[in-house]
Design an enzyme around this catalytic site. Structure first.
Site, PDB file in Angstrom:
ATOM      1  CG  PHE A  27     -39.680  49.349  28.653  1.00 42.60           C
ATOM      2  CD1 PHE A  27     -39.445  49.740  27.338  1.00 42.60           C
ATOM      3  CD2 PHE A  27     -40.621  48.340  28.870  1.00 42.60           C
ATOM      4  CE1 PHE A  27     -40.126  49.150  26.275  1.00 42.60           C
ATOM      5  CE2 PHE A  27     -41.294  47.747  27.819  1.00 42.60           C
ATOM      6  CZ  PHE A  27     -41.050  48.147  26.517  1.00 42.60           C
ATOM      7  CD  GLU A  28     -43.092  47.383  33.336  1.00 45.32           C
ATOM      8  OE1 GLU A  28     -43.308  46.225  32.925  1.00 45.32           O
ATOM      9  OE2 GLU A  28     -43.015  47.659  34.546  1.00 45.32           O
ATOM     10  CB  VAL A  88     -33.454  39.858  29.485  1.00 49.05           C
ATOM     11  CG1 VAL A  88     -32.072  39.766  28.850  1.00 49.05           C
ATOM     12  CG2 VAL A  88     -33.928  38.477  29.931  1.00 49.05           C
ATOM     13  N   GLY A  96     -32.157  34.300  24.065  1.00 43.90           N
ATOM     14  CA  GLY A  96     -32.713  33.108  24.714  1.00 43.90           C
ATOM     15  C   GLY A  96     -32.604  33.113  26.230  1.00 43.90           C
ATOM     16  CB  ILE A  97     -31.207  35.538  28.697  1.00 47.70           C
ATOM     17  CG1 ILE A  97     -29.787  35.458  28.109  1.00 47.70           C
ATOM     18  CG2 ILE A  97     -31.154  35.671  30.219  1.00 47.70           C
ATOM     19  CD1 ILE A  97     -28.914  36.681  28.361  1.00 47.70           C
ATOM     20  N   GLY A  98     -34.342  34.953  28.387  1.00 43.85           N
ATOM     21  CA  GLY A  98     -35.710  34.935  28.941  1.00 43.85           C
ATOM     22  C   GLY A  98     -36.264  33.515  28.964  1.00 43.85           C
ATOM     23  CG  ASN A 125     -44.097  45.209  26.582  1.00 40.23           C
ATOM     24  OD1 ASN A 125     -43.492  45.103  25.509  1.00 40.23           O
ATOM     25  ND2 ASN A 125     -43.525  44.989  27.744  1.00 40.23           N
ATOM     26  CE1 TYR A 132     -43.522  37.295  28.877  1.00 39.44           C
ATOM     27  CE2 TYR A 132     -45.286  38.901  29.018  1.00 39.44           C
ATOM     28  CZ  TYR A 132     -44.008  38.505  29.340  1.00 39.44           C
ATOM     29  OH  TYR A 132     -43.222  39.295  30.131  1.00 39.44           O
TER      30      TYR A 132
END
Lengths: 153, 153
Positions: A27-28, A88, A96-98, A125, A132
């Site tokens: 992804f990055e 995740v 909500g896992i993060g 991103n 954040y």
């Protein structure tokens, strides 16, 4: 998601954790930069002098997320905690896992009296940056990363 | 400069080292961000679980430079070494002291089989950037620093 468990990572979790690292690196747009291996992570994360710690998010025995961190130091803020990766897997996002992984890391930082928790995000991103912001993070794009890889010293 | 000594830092060096940290924070226009104290550094850098290590450059008993580092972890590169601060006081610059401090850190990274040595530089600090280029550093300005200070978790 009733079976979601957030727990400390174990050595036998490393292969699945490494898969998450690879997924994020794609992804990055930096898959070729991953020089690490499962064997190296197993060796460096455990034993007498572990180089990192991690939490995993597990659903029905499958690891779907992880937060990998170590204790850092800031001459400005004192003992701190650095999150090298918080991932995740795509199919389990927006549940909500993060948040729960961050919460576990916050607890460690509180217990260890860390002056700050820090990490980095890619400037393009936007979904991560917005997330954040909601957590209350401050951003500082004035600093540039410098690195010398081991072939040069 | 015949009396220049580069050596491991000791607890009694912390007051002079903290002066260097303050000097650099003023140059970096961020003096107000220094929440750390001499007492906290003395406590966190020594004892059972030291949060950082450092080298000092000493001339005639006066500490004129320092390199403060800790072991970090990169899921991409494995065990690594992060330099939080490498400072030479203004009057002693351009005498090769920075080179000698970097050299000591390189030796530690080699011995500990670190995948990379990394640090950060302010994007407007051109003299430092040019110096790091000569050392063979790679730069990556695509990442933004994120932090949550302890009052928010």
């Amino acid at each position: 998601m009733e079976s979601l468990v957030i727990r400390k990572g174990k050595k036998e979790d490393i292969p699945q954790v490494f898969n998450l690292v690879k997924e994020l690196s794609i992804f990055e747009k930096a898959e070729e930069k991953v020089a690490n291996t499962i064997e190296r992570m197993e060796m460096e994360g455990f034993g007498d002098n572990p180089a990192f710690k991690f939490f995993v998010a597990e659903v029905n025995g499958q690891i779907v997320g992880m937060a990998l961190y170590y204790f850092s130091y800031s001459t400005w803020k004192g003992r701190s905690l650095y999150i090298d990766d918080l991932i995740v897997t795509e199919a389990f996002r927006k549940k909500g896992i993060g948040d729960q992984l961050f919460q576990k890391v916050f607890e460690v930082a509180k217990k260890e009296k860390c002056g700050k928790i820090h990490w980095q995000v890619l400037d393009w991103n936007t979904p991560a940056i917005n997330y954040y912001k909601k957590l209350g993070a401050e951003f500082d794009g004035e600093w540039i990363n410098c690195a010398i890889t081991s072939d040069k010293y």
